[in-house]
Enzyme design. Structure first.
Site, mmCIF file in Angstrom:
data_model
loop_
_atom_site.group_PDB
_atom_site.id
_atom_site.type_symbol
_atom_site.label_atom_id
_atom_site.label_comp_id
_atom_site.label_asym_id
_atom_site.label_seq_id
_atom_site.Cartn_x
_atom_site.Cartn_y
_atom_site.Cartn_z
ATOM 1 C CB ILE A 97 -0.960 -0.014 1.201
ATOM 2 C CG1 ILE A 97 -2.072 -1.045 0.960
ATOM 3 C CG2 ILE A 97 -1.554 1.368 1.443
ATOM 4 C CD1 ILE A 97 -2.975 -1.272 2.131
ATOM 5 C CB VAL B 8 0.034 1.392 -4.376
ATOM 6 C CG1 VAL B 8 -1.094 2.112 -5.110
ATOM 7 C CG2 VAL B 8 0.224 -0.005 -4.968
ATOM 8 C CD GLU B 9 -2.381 5.355 -1.441
ATOM 9 O OE1 GLU B 9 -2.314 6.474 -1.996
ATOM 10 O OE2 GLU B 9 -3.425 4.694 -1.381
ATOM 11 C CB THR B 10 4.067 7.966 -1.300
ATOM 12 O OG1 THR B 10 4.470 7.038 -0.279
ATOM 13 C CG2 THR B 10 2.771 8.648 -0.894
#
Length: 262
Positions: free
Chosen positions: A141, A144-146
């Site tokens: 996660i 994917v986010e940053t």
């Protein structure tokens, strides 16, 4: 973490430079005039009736100083780039698992994920013990986010959320709630509301939590006395796990199932 329904399926933006970005007031106004943007959008938000009503409403609800809220909104500026990026693409076929997978399952995130996991193995193991959320899910996660904190966004959050709250009707109610949460978060953290920077959707830090999610689910996982999503991933690791647990994560349960056509 920004809800996936909030974001358009676009090619990922290039990694942003570390220098932070404030919307360019004069340029924004000039572009707005050329495009025929209504005068209300060009004005300072503190001069608009809808924004002033918002300031009075949240001040009354949370014992904030309405004048201080208005002063903060006076510094916020409409950002047309935010509207452009948040608007879903018109071209069909952009939203698909195949295109999503190609964008996010790449060597940058795979290699970066393995380094991140090795560097924070103890913290990830503790988060998994505490919440039942596997370390690999937390790592994925944040990747994917940053890209593990590499691209947290450089949009001024106050201006971003004001733009979306007052000038993006499809999601205005949602973003007014997030703008309200930003003022509350700033009060709780003793910060200027204009000091936050993040994505074009108003998401913050390593895990890209919206302000309301940060207030509800963020943890001081390193016991430093403050929650830091900007410079240290420890709090982000614990907070991602806590977010999933709070939303019903069940340890050992399946996370996906192959669809069967009726």
């Amino acid at each position: 973490m920004t809800p996936t329904s909030l974001l358009p399926e676009r090619a990922p933006a290039p990694v942003q430079p570390t220098a932070r970005r404030r919307p360019l007031g004069a340029l924004v106004v000039a572009v707005a005039i050329l495009l025929g943007t209504p005068a209300a959008v060009q004005a300072s938000y503190a001069e608009r009736e809808d924004a002033r009503a918002f300031a009075a409403e949240i001040a009354g609800r949370h014992a904030l100083d309405a004048a201080e809220v208005e002063r903060a909104l006076a510094g916020a500026r409409h950002d047309p780039e935010v509207i452009r990026l948040i608007t879903p693409p018109a071209r069909k076929g952009v939203r698909s698992w195949r295109s999503y997978r190609a964008r996010f399952l790449d060597r940058t995130r795979i290699d970066g994920g393995m380094r991140f996991w090795r560097e924070h193995a103890d913290t990830l193991a503790r988060a998994e013990r505490d919440t039942g959320v596997p370390a690999e899910v937390i790592v994925a996660i944040i990747g994917v986010e940053t890209i593990y904190g590499r691209n947290t966004g450089n949009f001024e959050t106050l201006s971003t959320l004001a733009t979306l709250a007052f000038d993006y009707p499809p999601r205005a109610e949602l973003f007014r709630g997030e703008l309200e949460a930003l003022f509350l978060l700033a009060r709780e953290q003793g910060r200027d509301p204009a000091s936050y920077y993040g994505s074009f959707a108003g998401a913050l830090g390593y895990p890209q939590f919206l302000p309301s999610s940060m207030r509800a689910y963020a943890l001081d996982f390193d016991n430093s006395g403050a929650i830091d999503f900007e410079s240290d991933p420890i709090d982000a690791i614990g907070s991602v796990a806590n977010y999933l647990r709070a939303h019903g994560w069940q340890a050992g349960a399946p996370v996906a199932e192959r669809a069967r056509a009726a």
